[in-house]
Design a protein around this motif. Sequence first.
Motif, PDB file in Angstrom:
ATOM      1  N   GLU A  72       0.983  -1.204   0.468  1.00  0.00           N
ATOM      2  CA  GLU A  72      -0.042  -0.373   0.132  1.00  0.00           C
ATOM      3  C   GLU A  72       0.695   1.069   0.212  1.00  0.00           C
ATOM      4  N   TYR A  73       2.282   1.090   0.790  1.00  0.00           N
ATOM      5  CA  TYR A  73       2.594   2.102   0.546  1.00  0.00           C
ATOM      6  C   TYR A  73       3.823   2.981  -0.791  1.00  0.00           C
ATOM      7  N   LEU A  74       3.758   1.528  -1.380  1.00  0.00           N
ATOM      8  CA  LEU A  74       4.714   2.018  -2.548  1.00  0.00           C
ATOM      9  C   LEU A  74       3.130   2.526  -3.294  1.00  0.00           C
ATOM     10  N   MET A  75       2.154   1.682  -4.221  1.00  0.00           N
ATOM     11  CA  MET A  75       1.551   2.372  -4.173  1.00  0.00           C
ATOM     12  C   MET A  75       1.282   3.164  -4.412  1.00  0.00           C
ATOM     13  N   THR A  76       0.964   4.041  -2.898  1.00  0.00           N
ATOM     14  CA  THR A  76       0.634   5.754  -2.819  1.00  0.00           C
ATOM     15  C   THR A  76       2.088   6.374  -2.741  1.00  0.00           C
ATOM     16  N   LEU A  77       3.511   6.236  -3.646  1.00  0.00           N
ATOM     17  CA  LEU A  77       4.533   7.120  -4.410  1.00  0.00           C
ATOM     18  C   LEU A  77       3.783   7.144  -5.260  1.00  0.00           C
ATOM     19  N   ARG A  78       3.155   6.501  -5.897  1.00  0.00           N
ATOM     20  CA  ARG A  78       2.628   7.149  -7.475  1.00  0.00           C
ATOM     21  C   ARG A  78       0.840   7.392  -7.458  1.00  0.00           C
ATOM     22  N   GLY A  79       0.727   7.608  -6.804  1.00  0.00           N
ATOM     23  CA  GLY A  79      -0.344   8.125  -6.626  1.00  0.00           C
ATOM     24  C   GLY A  79      -1.453   7.234  -5.518  1.00  0.00           C
ATOM     25  N   GLU A  80      -3.004   8.493  -5.339  1.00  0.00           N
ATOM     26  CA  GLU A  80      -3.841   7.837  -4.757  1.00  0.00           C
ATOM     27  C   GLU A  80      -4.102   6.052  -5.034  1.00  0.00           C
ATOM     28  N   PRO A  81      -4.068   4.941  -4.391  1.00  0.00           N
ATOM     29  CA  PRO A  81      -3.641   3.776  -5.528  1.00  0.00           C
ATOM     30  C   PRO A  81      -5.651   3.497  -5.340  1.00  0.00           C
ATOM     31  N   ASP A  82      -5.875   2.828  -6.232  1.00  0.00           N
ATOM     32  CA  ASP A  82      -7.612   2.965  -6.556  1.00  0.00           C
ATOM     33  C   ASP A  82      -7.748   1.444  -5.859  1.00  0.00           C
ATOM     34  N   PHE A  83      -9.581   1.146  -4.858  1.00  0.00           N
ATOM     35  CA  PHE A  83     -10.146   0.280  -4.536  1.00  0.00           C
ATOM     36  C   PHE A  83     -10.438  -0.788  -5.662  1.00  0.00           C
ATOM     37  N   PRO A  84     -10.724  -2.120  -5.127  1.00  0.00           N
ATOM     38  CA  PRO A  84      -9.151  -2.622  -4.292  1.00  0.00           C
ATOM     39  C   PRO A  84      -7.825  -2.509  -5.385  1.00  0.00           C
ATOM     40  N   SER A  85      -7.067  -2.630  -4.348  1.00  0.00           N
ATOM     41  CA  SER A  85      -5.630  -2.789  -5.117  1.00  0.00           C
ATOM     42  C   SER A  85      -5.207  -3.921  -5.005  1.00  0.00           C
ATOM     43  N   TRP A  86      -3.576  -4.139  -4.848  1.00  0.00           N
ATOM     44  CA  TRP A  86      -3.409  -5.380  -4.657  1.00  0.00           C
ATOM     45  C   TRP A  86      -2.679  -5.102  -3.636  1.00  0.00           C
ATOM     46  N   ALA A  87      -2.600  -4.397  -2.278  1.00  0.00           N
ATOM     47  CA  ALA A  87      -2.445  -4.492  -1.305  1.00  0.00           C
ATOM     48  C   ALA A  87      -3.341  -4.646  -0.619  1.00  0.00           C
ATOM     49  N   ASP A  88      -4.969  -4.601  -0.910  1.00  0.00           N
ATOM     50  CA  ASP A  88      -6.239  -5.671  -0.384  1.00  0.00           C
ATOM     51  C   ASP A  88      -5.850  -6.897  -0.311  1.00  0.00           C
ATOM     52  N   ILE A  89      -5.155  -7.631  -1.813  1.00  0.00           N
ATOM     53  CA  ILE A  89      -5.085  -8.829  -1.983  1.00  0.00           C
ATOM     54  C   ILE A  89      -4.436  -9.235  -1.311  1.00  0.00           C
ATOM     55  N   ALA A  90      -2.787  -8.543  -1.019  1.00  0.00           N
ATOM     56  CA  ALA A  90      -1.923  -9.362   0.766  1.00  0.00           C
ATOM     57  C   ALA A  90      -2.521  -9.096   2.091  1.00  0.00           C
ATOM     58  N   TYR A  91      -3.727  -7.854   2.447  1.00  0.00           N
ATOM     59  CA  TYR A  91      -4.362  -7.753   3.573  1.00  0.00           C
ATOM     60  C   TYR A  91      -5.107  -9.029   3.948  1.00  0.00           C
ATOM     61  N   LEU A  92      -5.930  -9.912   2.552  1.00  0.00           N
ATOM     62  CA  LEU A  92      -6.616 -10.575   2.788  1.00  0.00           C
ATOM     63  C   LEU A  92      -5.792 -11.675   2.758  1.00  0.00           C
ATOM     64  N   SER A  93      -5.455 -11.887   2.424  1.00  0.00           N
ATOM     65  CA  SER A  93      -4.357 -13.628   1.855  1.00  0.00           C
ATOM     66  C   SER A  93      -4.283 -14.027   3.246  1.00  0.00           C
ATOM     67  N   LEU A  94      -4.051 -13.295   4.944  1.00  0.00           N
ATOM     68  CA  LEU A  94      -4.629 -13.515   5.947  1.00  0.00           C
ATOM     69  C   LEU A  94      -5.357 -14.847   6.307  1.00  0.00           C
ATOM     70  N   TYR A  95      -6.458 -13.804   5.650  1.00  0.00           N
ATOM     71  CA  TYR A  95      -7.742 -14.935   6.056  1.00  0.00           C
ATOM     72  C   TYR A  95      -7.160 -16.805   5.655  1.00  0.00           C
ATOM     73  N   PRO A  96      -7.314 -17.177   4.085  1.00  0.00           N
ATOM     74  CA  PRO A  96      -7.594 -18.261   3.680  1.00  0.00           C
ATOM     75  C   PRO A  96      -6.440 -18.861   4.554  1.00  0.00           C
ATOM     76  N   ALA A  97      -5.054 -17.916   4.532  1.00  0.00           N
ATOM     77  CA  ALA A  97      -3.952 -19.304   5.167  1.00  0.00           C
ATOM     78  C   ALA A  97      -4.452 -19.889   6.747  1.00  0.00           C
ATOM     79  N   VAL A  98      -4.701 -18.556   7.196  1.00  0.00           N
ATOM     80  CA  VAL A  98      -5.402 -19.069   8.915  1.00  0.00           C
ATOM     81  C   VAL A  98      -6.034 -19.766   8.867  1.00  0.00           C
ATOM     82  N   ALA A  99      -7.060 -19.379   8.058  1.00  0.00           N
ATOM     83  CA  ALA A  99      -8.855 -20.487   8.201  1.00  0.00           C
ATOM     84  C   ALA A  99      -8.040 -22.175   7.796  1.00  0.00           C
ATOM     85  N   MET A 100      -7.264 -21.990   6.637  1.00  0.00           N
ATOM     86  CA  MET A 100      -7.060 -23.700   6.508  1.00  0.00           C
ATOM     87  C   MET A 100      -5.919 -24.244   7.467  1.00  0.00           C
ATOM     88  N   ALA A 101      -4.973 -22.724   8.079  1.00  0.00           N
ATOM     89  CA  ALA A 101      -3.801 -23.753   9.255  1.00  0.00           C
ATOM     90  C   ALA A 101      -5.396 -24.109  10.313  1.00  0.00           C
TER      91      ALA A 101
END
Length: 477
Positions: A72-101
């Motif tokens: 999210e920080y790197l995308m902010t350097l290039r301007g206000e990121p759209d929603f959703p962005s690659w940052a959201d994919i990274a944030y959301l990766s916690l849920y399936p990984a921990v749920a499967m665990a």
Amino acid sequence: MRFHLVVAAIAVTGFLAVPDGSTLQLVWQIACGWYAAAMIVAAVRHRRPELPATWWLVALGVAGNAGGILVEYLMTLRGEPDFPSWADIAYLSLYPAVAMALFLLIRRRTAHRDWSSLVDATTLTTGLGLLAWVFMVKPAASDPSIGLLGHIASVAYPVGDIVLLAMTVRLILSGSARNTTFRLLCAALIFFLAGDGMWAVINQMVWEPGPMAHKLLADVFLAGYLVFAAAAIHSDVRSLSRAVEPRPARISRPLLAALTVASLIGPALLVLQATRHQVTDALAIALGCAVLFLLVVVRMSQLITQLDLQTEKVRELAVTDELTGLPNRRAWNTELPRTIERVRRSGEPLTVAMIDIDHFKSFNDAYGHPAGDRLLKEAAAAWQDQLRAVDHLARYGGEEFVLMLPAAAAGQARDIIERMLRATPLGQTFSAGVAAWNGTETSDELIARADAALYRAKDAGRNRLVEADRQPPVGVG
């Protein structure tokens, strides 16, 4: 472990002193997440837990979630990121990984089918899920300004929380064994759920948190990262995935209170919307209430079934000798009169024997009471193998047993008892008094004759059977 606790304490408390919105704050958050993921990986390699996949997935989820801050920080350097962005994919990766665990961990810990825990977890999740639908999922799904991908991403966050909540509740209710790693893992999950919950409340209130409030909220997630690592580092991680005994079927008071609150969420939402004269979620609330009602009915059915099983077990224990597994004296005193009445009508013969293991007290004194108990158990099992299906052997008390032989005349009864005598284990013998029912006597009188014959067998030198004096029916002389 101590080093990690010191690092965690410094990281959580020191973060509050970092200027809000600064680059140092950004680096601090990413460093905490990636440090925690690295410690989990190191712990898997060093501790070698029984189910390493659980911790690889947790490390992946933690690293991905922390990495979202950097993306999210790197995308902010290039301007206000759209929603959703690659940052959201990274944030959301916690849920399936921990749920499967958690899924893998729960499946390993609960080899048995613990339906009551599953129903309880579903009840709590349904109630809180209804709350999330009204205040989080539906508003996110109905926002026309964010497009299809925006709707998917907005809904994914609360849905991920609901899934994670369901798995957490299921884990907590999964069994009775709760070591330090288990408690730390549950605490880490609660930190993340609490952080997401607080952000949801803030968004509903349309409140912009100040610098300190913003740091406190971010600190909750840092604590979650570091507690995940602490759970993996602790030595109890090796035994976390072992199968556990199911928890007691009864509902504890805290769980009952939680289930009650969850069941009342639907009606409470309906009342809230009705007082505002704006019932906008009638269908969702109705469906939620129906599901909760059915879950309560299923849970009550489980409790009633469990109560019936326990009642049957108590009834069985009341008439079963705990040591040998044979019917006890209470069962014998019920069965003998019943059999006498049956053979009175059928005219079949009936023979009863009193059996006493010879010199049992001397055996106990010589080899100890555990050996004496083993003799009683092995003798009962060996004798049972020599009996017919219709015969009834019971423990009368101490080393005394009683045997009922329906449809067996004196000669056949003698053959059966002699087979039992030869089968007695550990080189032991017994004395037996045998009495054939005379057609009129009561069960107490029949037992008394067999007992008298038993004493004659003992007086005659033991290791034998003696037939009772045959008494003619009353009125025959």
